[in-house]
Design an enzyme around this catalytic site. Structure first.
Site, PDB file in Angstrom:
ATOM      1  N   VAL A  32      -1.315  -2.097  -7.260  1.00  0.00           N
ATOM      2  CA  VAL A  32      -2.099  -3.247  -7.725  1.00  0.00           C
ATOM      3  C   VAL A  32      -2.027  -3.355  -9.251  1.00  0.00           C
ATOM      4  O   VAL A  32      -1.783  -4.429  -9.800  1.00  0.00           O
ATOM      5  CB  VAL A  32      -3.571  -3.135  -7.230  1.00  0.00           C
ATOM      6  CG1 VAL A  32      -4.432  -4.231  -7.843  1.00  0.00           C
ATOM      7  CG2 VAL A  32      -3.614  -3.220  -5.712  1.00  0.00           C
TER       8      VAL A  32
ATOM      9  N   GLU B 273      -7.722  -8.225  -4.824  1.00  0.00           N
ATOM     10  CA  GLU B 273      -6.274  -8.426  -4.721  1.00  0.00           C
ATOM     11  C   GLU B 273      -5.877  -8.416  -3.251  1.00  0.00           C
ATOM     12  O   GLU B 273      -6.405  -7.637  -2.477  1.00  0.00           O
ATOM     13  CB  GLU B 273      -5.580  -7.278  -5.483  1.00  0.00           C
ATOM     14  CG  GLU B 273      -4.080  -7.310  -5.452  1.00  0.00           C
ATOM     15  CD  GLU B 273      -3.520  -8.620  -5.980  1.00  0.00           C
ATOM     16  OE1 GLU B 273      -3.821  -8.990  -7.130  1.00  0.00           O
ATOM     17  OE2 GLU B 273      -2.797  -9.294  -5.217  1.00  0.00           O
TER      18      GLU B 273
ATOM     19  N   THR C  76     -10.404  -2.179  -4.535  1.00  0.00           N
ATOM     20  CA  THR C  76     -11.154  -2.567  -3.334  1.00  0.00           C
ATOM     21  C   THR C  76     -12.467  -1.801  -3.295  1.00  0.00           C
ATOM     22  O   THR C  76     -12.473  -0.569  -3.220  1.00  0.00           O
ATOM     23  CB  THR C  76     -10.317  -2.271  -2.081  1.00  0.00           C
ATOM     24  OG1 THR C  76      -9.129  -3.050  -2.161  1.00  0.00           O
ATOM     25  CG2 THR C  76     -11.079  -2.627  -0.814  1.00  0.00           C
TER      26      THR C  76
ATOM     27  N   CYS D 249      -4.847   0.804   3.157  1.00  0.00           N
ATOM     28  CA  CYS D 249      -5.903  -0.215   3.139  1.00  0.00           C
ATOM     29  C   CYS D 249      -6.640  -0.390   4.463  1.00  0.00           C
ATOM     30  O   CYS D 249      -7.841  -0.139   4.527  1.00  0.00           O
ATOM     31  CB  CYS D 249      -5.319  -1.539   2.690  1.00  0.00           C
ATOM     32  SG  CYS D 249      -4.482  -1.393   1.109  1.00  0.00           S
TER      33      CYS D 249
ATOM     34  N   ALA E 290       2.566  -6.399  17.992  1.00  0.00           N
ATOM     35  CA  ALA E 290       2.033  -5.164  18.589  1.00  0.00           C
ATOM     36  C   ALA E 290       2.949  -4.012  18.216  1.00  0.00           C
ATOM     37  O   ALA E 290       4.132  -4.193  17.972  1.00  0.00           O
ATOM     38  CB  ALA E 290       1.970  -5.314  20.103  1.00  0.00           C
TER      39      ALA E 290
ATOM     40  N   ASN F  38      -9.480  -7.857   5.382  1.00  0.00           N
ATOM     41  CA  ASN F  38      -8.783  -6.702   5.968  1.00  0.00           C
ATOM     42  C   ASN F  38      -9.324  -6.366   7.358  1.00  0.00           C
ATOM     43  O   ASN F  38      -8.572  -5.970   8.243  1.00  0.00           O
ATOM     44  CB  ASN F  38      -8.865  -5.490   5.034  1.00  0.00           C
ATOM     45  CG  ASN F  38      -7.773  -5.542   3.968  1.00  0.00           C
ATOM     46  OD1 ASN F  38      -6.976  -6.466   3.935  1.00  0.00           O
ATOM     47  ND2 ASN F  38      -7.746  -4.555   3.090  1.00  0.00           N
TER      48      ASN F  38
ATOM     49  N   ASP G 286      -3.144   4.736 -17.653  1.00  0.00           N
ATOM     50  CA  ASP G 286      -3.277   5.666 -16.523  1.00  0.00           C
ATOM     51  C   ASP G 286      -3.526   7.053 -17.082  1.00  0.00           C
ATOM     52  O   ASP G 286      -3.067   7.383 -18.181  1.00  0.00           O
ATOM     53  CB  ASP G 286      -2.012   5.651 -15.658  1.00  0.00           C
ATOM     54  CG  ASP G 286      -2.302   6.150 -14.252  1.00  0.00           C
ATOM     55  OD1 ASP G 286      -2.407   5.313 -13.338  1.00  0.00           O
ATOM     56  OD2 ASP G 286      -2.460   7.376 -14.069  1.00  0.00           O
TER      57      ASP G 286
ATOM     58  N   ARG H 188       0.917   6.993   3.519  1.00  0.00           N
ATOM     59  CA  ARG H 188      -0.526   7.137   3.733  1.00  0.00           C
ATOM     60  C   ARG H 188      -0.916   6.530   5.086  1.00  0.00           C
ATOM     61  O   ARG H 188      -0.549   5.401   5.375  1.00  0.00           O
ATOM     62  CB  ARG H 188      -1.309   6.468   2.598  1.00  0.00           C
ATOM     63  CG  ARG H 188      -1.313   7.320   1.329  1.00  0.00           C
ATOM     64  CD  ARG H 188      -1.980   6.618   0.180  1.00  0.00           C
ATOM     65  NE  ARG H 188      -1.187   5.503  -0.338  1.00  0.00           N
ATOM     66  CZ  ARG H 188      -1.574   4.721  -1.337  1.00  0.00           C
ATOM     67  NH1 ARG H 188      -2.733   4.907  -1.919  1.00  0.00           N
ATOM     68  NH2 ARG H 188      -0.796   3.736  -1.743  1.00  0.00           N
TER      69      ARG H 188
HETATM   70  C1  UGA Z   1      -2.888  -5.045   3.692  1.00  0.00           C
HETATM   71  C2  UGA Z   1      -3.180  -6.545   3.716  1.00  0.00           C
HETATM   72  O1  UGA Z   1      -2.203  -7.212   4.524  1.00  0.00           O
HETATM   73  C3  UGA Z   1      -3.156  -7.124   2.301  1.00  0.00           C
HETATM   74  O2  UGA Z   1      -3.505  -8.491   2.343  1.00  0.00           O
HETATM   75  C4  UGA Z   1      -4.172  -6.356   1.452  1.00  0.00           C
HETATM   76  O3  UGA Z   1      -4.135  -6.801   0.111  1.00  0.00           O
HETATM   77  C5  UGA Z   1      -3.819  -4.879   1.478  1.00  0.00           C
HETATM   78  O4  UGA Z   1      -3.840  -4.405   2.838  1.00  0.00           O
HETATM   79  C6  UGA Z   1      -4.846  -4.153   0.661  1.00  0.00           C
HETATM   80  O5  UGA Z   1      -6.027  -4.169   1.027  1.00  0.00           O
HETATM   81  O6  UGA Z   1      -4.507  -3.686  -0.437  1.00  0.00           O
HETATM   82  P1  UGA Z   1      -0.668  -3.543   3.496  1.00  0.00           P
HETATM   83  O7  UGA Z   1      -1.528  -2.447   4.013  1.00  0.00           O
HETATM   84  O8  UGA Z   1       0.152  -3.315   2.285  1.00  0.00           O
HETATM   85  O9  UGA Z   1      -1.577  -4.857   3.185  1.00  0.00           O
HETATM   86  O10 UGA Z   1       0.375  -3.966   4.631  1.00  0.00           O
HETATM   87  P2  UGA Z   1       0.314  -4.903   5.944  1.00  0.00           P
HETATM   88  O11 UGA Z   1       1.552  -5.702   5.960  1.00  0.00           O
HETATM   89  O12 UGA Z   1      -0.951  -5.619   6.083  1.00  0.00           O
HETATM   90  O13 UGA Z   1       0.447  -3.821   7.110  1.00  0.00           O
HETATM   91  C7  UGA Z   1      -0.577  -2.880   7.384  1.00  0.00           C
HETATM   92  C8  UGA Z   1      -0.262  -2.153   8.674  1.00  0.00           C
HETATM   93  O14 UGA Z   1      -0.419  -3.012   9.790  1.00  0.00           O
HETATM   94  C9  UGA Z   1       1.170  -1.619   8.761  1.00  0.00           C
HETATM   95  O15 UGA Z   1       1.176  -0.336   9.327  1.00  0.00           O
HETATM   96  C10 UGA Z   1       1.868  -2.610   9.671  1.00  0.00           C
HETATM   97  O16 UGA Z   1       2.950  -2.040  10.366  1.00  0.00           O
HETATM   98  C11 UGA Z   1       0.738  -2.980  10.600  1.00  0.00           C
HETATM   99  N1  UGA Z   1       0.925  -4.315  11.237  1.00  0.00           N
HETATM  100  C12 UGA Z   1       0.888  -5.437  10.492  1.00  0.00           C
HETATM  101  C13 UGA Z   1       1.106  -4.392  12.614  1.00  0.00           C
HETATM  102  O17 UGA Z   1       1.131  -3.359  13.320  1.00  0.00           O
HETATM  103  N2  UGA Z   1       1.257  -5.617  13.184  1.00  0.00           N
HETATM  104  C14 UGA Z   1       1.238  -6.756  12.460  1.00  0.00           C
HETATM  105  O18 UGA Z   1       1.375  -7.852  13.070  1.00  0.00           O
HETATM  106  C15 UGA Z   1       1.053  -6.666  11.084  1.00  0.00           C
END
Ligand code: UGA
Length: 441
Positions: free
Chosen positions: A12, A158, A125, A267, A259, A215, A31, A334
């Site tokens: 971020v 963010e 967050t 996050c 799925a 989220n 940092d 993570r």
């Molecule tokens: C998530 C949110 O999407 C962001 O909008 C937010 O800013 C961020 O958290 C945060 O709070 O900082 P991120 O964790 O980077 O982002 O990635 P995502 O693309 O959301 O994926 C999260 C997890 O869900 C991954 O393990 C992904 O494989 C899984 N996922 C995502 C699924 O299993 N199915 C989906 O349809 C989408």
């Protein structure tokens, strides 16, 4: 042109700094980790994120961004201090606010006797109430000043995603600014003049809740997709056809219905747990959030269910585990679902060989004894089964015939629906995927 100090050089912080520097502002990244600061100053990132290193290098070359461990120096001329420090999960599920508090104290100490107004903007967050009841009091205590007396606090959550972090930060779906005073919100809005998308002004607690609610909704959507997909698999229905069709309903929407083996990352698991715990502390029901978390813990085991359709026992079977990062295009492990899958396979007596294009070293910090392969071919050679945990394009682009040629028995259990079932079956692969109805006997 504003002068901006950004505290915390993670995803971020670096994205925020780079994006503001691209817009002509003067950015100082702060940092506490000296090695990180030195690496950033040379244009090197401590993590893998597509496009970000190049953007950082351009900003460094343009003299628009610098990195330092000296907070005081970064703050001396600053108009804004963005707090982008981590708020990791504590043992009890609550967010760790130590870094946020110490950054706020450090900023507070520089406030007294300084000229000009400093707007302290919280991007980390944090749960509703944190800006007003944690950050503000730390600033006031350390400075001996009151809000409005040369400084104020705003919340500006963010929404970037790892893997597309820079693009998300450059083109946010929406910008949220929370502030108690309209003048403070206006100051923050000057930074977002040219940004696309809806702009929403609220108070701090609402901004903080928007972040957690977003989220929670996304995690619940993934969780519900997983649960219905598991049922689909057992009754011979393909969840992906179902998802496509229900996605046409604008109230449901077609995204985040993939799925798989569950959500990971820094996050969703942490933020949903923090919100559920927060709800309980306020005596509000949290059953749905708890269920989302519990379902996500079970979901990696779906891989074992699918393997059991092919093998009576996994004892002494060689299993290639492809993908260790929590999602593609990142080296972040993570809360990766690769860890519970790896452990479950090992418990069943399987010999697991892991591969990942970027995350091997990070995964090794979680499991030092992990057996790794440096190429996909090496992982697949002689394997009895392959489990795909991360849908890297490197895997997606593999010709199905490779699995047949390299593996001892071409059983592929796809945890992320990386491949086309029909092409895999036509090539002779015994292909199973989460949510894919089992082939009729
Ligand atoms: C998530 C949110 O999407 C962001 O909008 C937010 O800013 C961020 O958290 C945060 O709070 O900082 P991120 O964790 O980077 O982002 O990635 P995502 O693309 O959301 O994926 C999260 C997890 O869900 C991954 O393990 C992904 O494989 C899984 N996922 C995502 C699924 O299993 N199915 C989906 O349809 C989408």
């Amino acid at each position: 042109m504003a002068r901006i100090a950004v505290f915390g050089a993670g995803y971020v912080g670096v994205c925020t700094g780079v994006v503001f520097s691209q817009r002509g502002h003067e950015v100082r990244l702060v940092d506490v980790v000296r090695d990180k600061v030195e690496a950033l100053s040379r244009g090197r990132l401590p993590f893998h994120e597509p496009g970000l290193r190049e953007a950082l290098s351009s900003a460094l070359a343009a003299g628009k961004i610098t990195a330092t461990v000296e907070a005081g120096e970064a703050l001396r001329m600053a108009d804004f201090a963005f707090l982008c420090v981590g708020t990791p999960r504590r043992r009890d599920g609550s967010p760790e606010l130590t870094y946020l508090r110490s950054a706020a104290r450090e900023i507070g100490r520089t406030l007294r006797g300084r000229s000009g107004f400093l707007t302290v903007v919280v991007k980390s967050t944090v749960l509703p109430g944190t800006c007003e009841t944690v950050v503000l009091p730390e600033l006031e205590k350390a400075s001996g000043l009151r809000r409005g007396d040369g400084f104020d606090v705003a919340a500006n959550p963010e929404f970037l995603k790892e893997g597309s972090a820079l693009a998300d930060a450059e083109h946010p779906d929406r910008v949220i600014v929370g502030a108690a005073a309209a003048s403070t919100a206006d100051r923050v809005w000057t930074l977002y003049d040219e940004f696309p998308g809806p702009k929403v002004s609220v108070d701090c607690a609402t901004a903080e809740m928007i972040k957690h609610a977003a989220n929670a909704f996304l995690a619940a959507k993934v969780g519900l997709s997983n649960e219905v997909a598991n049922l689909c698999e057992r009754i011979g229905v393909d969840w992906y056809g179902v998802a496509q069709a229900i996605g046409h309903d604008a109230r449901i929407g077609g995204q985040f219905l993939r799925a798989g083996v569950g959500f990971g990352g820094s996050c969703f698991p942490k933020d949903v747990e923090a919100l559920a715990r927060f709800a309980r502390t306020r005596r509000a029901p949290s059953g749905l959030l708890d269920a989302v978390l519990a379902g996500n813990e079970r979901q990696p085991l779906e891989v074992l269910h699918l393997l059991r359709r092919e093998f009576r026992s996994l004892r002494a079977k060689r299993v290639a585990l492809l993908g260790l990062a929590f999602k593609p295009d990142t080296d972040d492990v993570r809360e990766t679902r690769a860890l519970p899958i790896f452990r479950a396979l090992r418990r069943q007596g399987a010999h697991v060989v892991c591969h990942d294009p970027k995350a091997l070293e990070n995964f090794r910090t979680l499991v030092p004894s992990v057996k790794t392969a440096s190429t996909v071919e090496e992982a697949l050679r002689g394997a009895d089964a392959c489990v795909v945990q991360t849908e890297w394009s490197e895997y997606r682009n593999l010709a199905p015939a490779r699995f047949v040629a390299w593996m001892r028995t071409p059983v592929v259990v796809d945890g992320r629906r990386t491949f086309d079932p029909r092409t895999m079956a036509e090539a002779g692969v015994r292909y199973r995927a989460v949510g894919l109805g089992a082939p009729k006997p």
